[in-house]
Design a protein around this motif. Sequence first.
Motif, PDB file in Angstrom:
ATOM      1  N   UNK A 122       0.859  -1.177   0.000  1.00  0.00           N
ATOM      2  CA  UNK A 122       0.000   0.000   0.000  1.00  0.00           C
ATOM      3  C   UNK A 122       0.899   1.232   0.000  1.00  0.00           C
ATOM      4  N   UNK A 123       0.368   2.422  -0.286  1.00  0.00           N
ATOM      5  CA  UNK A 123       1.215   3.618  -0.193  1.00  0.00           C
ATOM      6  C   UNK A 123       1.898   3.710   1.168  1.00  0.00           C
ATOM      7  N   UNK A 124       3.126   4.252   1.161  1.00  0.00           N
ATOM      8  CA  UNK A 124       3.941   4.265   2.374  1.00  0.00           C
ATOM      9  C   UNK A 124       3.269   4.888   3.573  1.00  0.00           C
ATOM     10  N   UNK A 125       2.419   5.887   3.349  1.00  0.00           N
ATOM     11  CA  UNK A 125       1.769   6.561   4.469  1.00  0.00           C
ATOM     12  C   UNK A 125       0.775   5.670   5.195  1.00  0.00           C
ATOM     13  N   UNK A 126       0.316   4.593   4.536  1.00  0.00           N
ATOM     14  CA  UNK A 126      -0.630   3.669   5.162  1.00  0.00           C
ATOM     15  C   UNK A 126       0.028   2.360   5.602  1.00  0.00           C
ATOM     16  N   UNK A 127       1.291   2.183   5.259  1.00  0.00           N
ATOM     17  CA  UNK A 127       1.929   0.883   5.439  1.00  0.00           C
ATOM     18  C   UNK A 127       2.065   0.492   6.906  1.00  0.00           C
ATOM     19  N   UNK A 128       2.425   1.440   7.754  1.00  0.00           N
ATOM     20  CA  UNK A 128       2.626   1.114   9.170  1.00  0.00           C
ATOM     21  C   UNK A 128       1.330   0.628   9.808  1.00  0.00           C
ATOM     22  N   UNK A 129       0.228   1.288   9.519  1.00  0.00           N
ATOM     23  CA  UNK A 129      -1.060   0.899  10.093  1.00  0.00           C
ATOM     24  C   UNK A 129      -1.419  -0.520   9.689  1.00  0.00           C
ATOM     25  N   UNK A 130      -1.292  -0.828   8.398  1.00  0.00           N
ATOM     26  CA  UNK A 130      -1.655  -2.165   7.927  1.00  0.00           C
ATOM     27  C   UNK A 130      -0.707  -3.232   8.489  1.00  0.00           C
ATOM     28  N   UNK A 131       0.557  -2.869   8.657  1.00  0.00           N
ATOM     29  CA  UNK A 131       1.510  -3.823   9.230  1.00  0.00           C
ATOM     30  C   UNK A 131       1.202  -4.087  10.691  1.00  0.00           C
ATOM     31  N   UNK A 132       0.848  -3.054  11.425  1.00  0.00           N
ATOM     32  CA  UNK A 132       0.455  -3.252  12.827  1.00  0.00           C
ATOM     33  C   UNK A 132      -0.765  -4.172  12.918  1.00  0.00           C
ATOM     34  N   UNK A 133      -1.719  -4.015  12.023  1.00  0.00           N
ATOM     35  CA  UNK A 133      -2.901  -4.891  12.020  1.00  0.00           C
ATOM     36  C   UNK A 133      -2.477  -6.351  11.824  1.00  0.00           C
ATOM     37  N   UNK A 134      -1.561  -6.561  10.886  1.00  0.00           N
ATOM     38  CA  UNK A 134      -1.119  -7.928  10.611  1.00  0.00           C
ATOM     39  C   UNK A 134      -0.363  -8.508  11.798  1.00  0.00           C
ATOM     40  N   UNK A 135       0.480  -7.712  12.423  1.00  0.00           N
ATOM     41  CA  UNK A 135       1.212  -8.191  13.601  1.00  0.00           C
ATOM     42  C   UNK A 135       0.247  -8.526  14.730  1.00  0.00           C
ATOM     43  N   UNK A 136      -0.756  -7.693  14.926  1.00  0.00           N
ATOM     44  CA  UNK A 136      -1.762  -7.957  15.960  1.00  0.00           C
ATOM     45  C   UNK A 136      -2.469  -9.281  15.701  1.00  0.00           C
ATOM     46  N   UNK A 137      -2.652  -9.606  14.419  1.00  0.00           N
ATOM     47  CA  UNK A 137      -3.306 -10.869  14.046  1.00  0.00           C
ATOM     48  C   UNK A 137      -2.361 -12.061  14.127  1.00  0.00           C
ATOM     49  N   UNK A 138      -1.113 -11.826  14.528  1.00  0.00           N
ATOM     50  CA  UNK A 138      -0.170 -12.923  14.684  1.00  0.00           C
ATOM     51  C   UNK A 138       0.577 -13.305  13.426  1.00  0.00           C
TER      52      UNK A 138
END
Length: 509
Positions: A122-138
């Motif tokens: 995703x665009x870099x400005x949204x990447x951290x949020x989506x990565x945090x979601x994935x990490x939260x999901x394990x």
Amino acid sequence: MSTRVAVRKNSYKDSVRLLEATRAILGSPGVSWGWALMATPANLETLAEQGIAGDVEGAAANDLVLAVRAEDDDSAAAALETASETLFAATAQEAKGDVPNATDLGQALAERPDANVAIISVPGSYAALETHKALTAGLNVLLFSDNVPLQEEIELKERARDLGRLVMGPGAGTAMIAGAGLGFANRVSAGPVGIVAAAGTGAQEVMSLLDRWGIGVSHVIGVGGRDLSPEVGGLMAESALRALDADERTQAILLVSKPPSREVAERLLKVPTKPTVAALMGLRDSLSTPDHVTVVNTLERGAAETIALVGGSTPDLVQGSAEQVATLITGLAPTRRKVVGLYSGGTLCYEALTIATDHLGAIHSNVPLDKSLTVDSAKPDSHLFLDLGEEEYTVGRPHPMIDPQARIEFLERQVDDAGVAAVLLDVVIGDGAHDDPAGMLAPAIEKVTGSGAIVVAYVLGTELDPQGFASQQETLRRAGCIVTETAARAALAASAIALRDPALVAAEL
């Protein structure tokens, strides 16, 4: 000439899909230019530079734009249709029920509860949020997105470390986990070597060399180009090294990076207990490391040293190249002394700079070793190496691994330069790369060799890759190239041509 633009409102597509669509446009008959993009302000500005402005008035960042310039209206319309089919084929399959229809991470996990890796593009400005979601999901994460702020990268990797997960990236284009290639990857046999890489085409080069030399690979973990910097501190490289050290399929470890922070490198190389090779390209200083760790400064030596650790052997790396150089330089005009490198792989360009500089002296580049040796400061007789995958050459067009057109244009410019002795090319194949890059480049190569210069080429890939390693090599040979066994030998061969010293091809690295 016909220019056409199609705008699809609220039709976000990630960068991987956009690259596929752009390649589909450019591969259509009669097309001279094309682009699939999201209507961000920066992209719209680039479109305006192409003379396309009014057609996208009112388009917003979540809107998809398909633009094409072709020889006539029918060709332009057909190209847009092909791009639409490429982009929306998955959507059509989902509508038929062939593919699970997940619109976000939660739905995807509901469909695939056993998944353990998320690929985020995703665009870099949204990447951290989506990565945090994935990490939260394990999940572990391959973060394909670039332009992620440094502090966000550090925070993501600290959290991943604490959770016992990996964040591979940002800007991680290559990984292979248990045989499954992610991003740009080469198809290799399973085997005992695990790779940790802070360099995308560096990872591809060593995994391909190992496979071609008879040794398979267990995993390739890309960690992003900044991971071994003082700021990031090797957060994911350390996690990856620990994972491979504990992996029963992995007998030896190969770490690949451009010169890292000395402190970071010395700390990381104390982590693995298994035999380890660190290929730190261009490294000049010695490092303090344990006895079971070997440090080298080229990808070729990294692969060769790793092969030895697991009982394999390295083939003849010169394979007649010195004789080819000796023959061809006899017909080279005395005025031809310059080397021009036109690279699609950034790591390969960097390695070539470190090797060739030792023999040629100053080399100008868009990624120079000496920051003063810029492209703009180059004189007509200056050596010049370009990484054509850098942003200044890819705005409004695909990466050169996907579309060779940019390199064709640069190749053809060398035809009229009577000072060029050698043109140096890498041809990267594998998943994600162009279907036939050598075939696309061959006509331009023939023009260059016909003008009196010599072309040296290297194919990065394996026989398992869909393009076919041997067939790509043969296409280049038929076009008149010297084709080398490794990227490092190509840099030496080009230097040998400029210096009229064939023995240099066999120099020890």
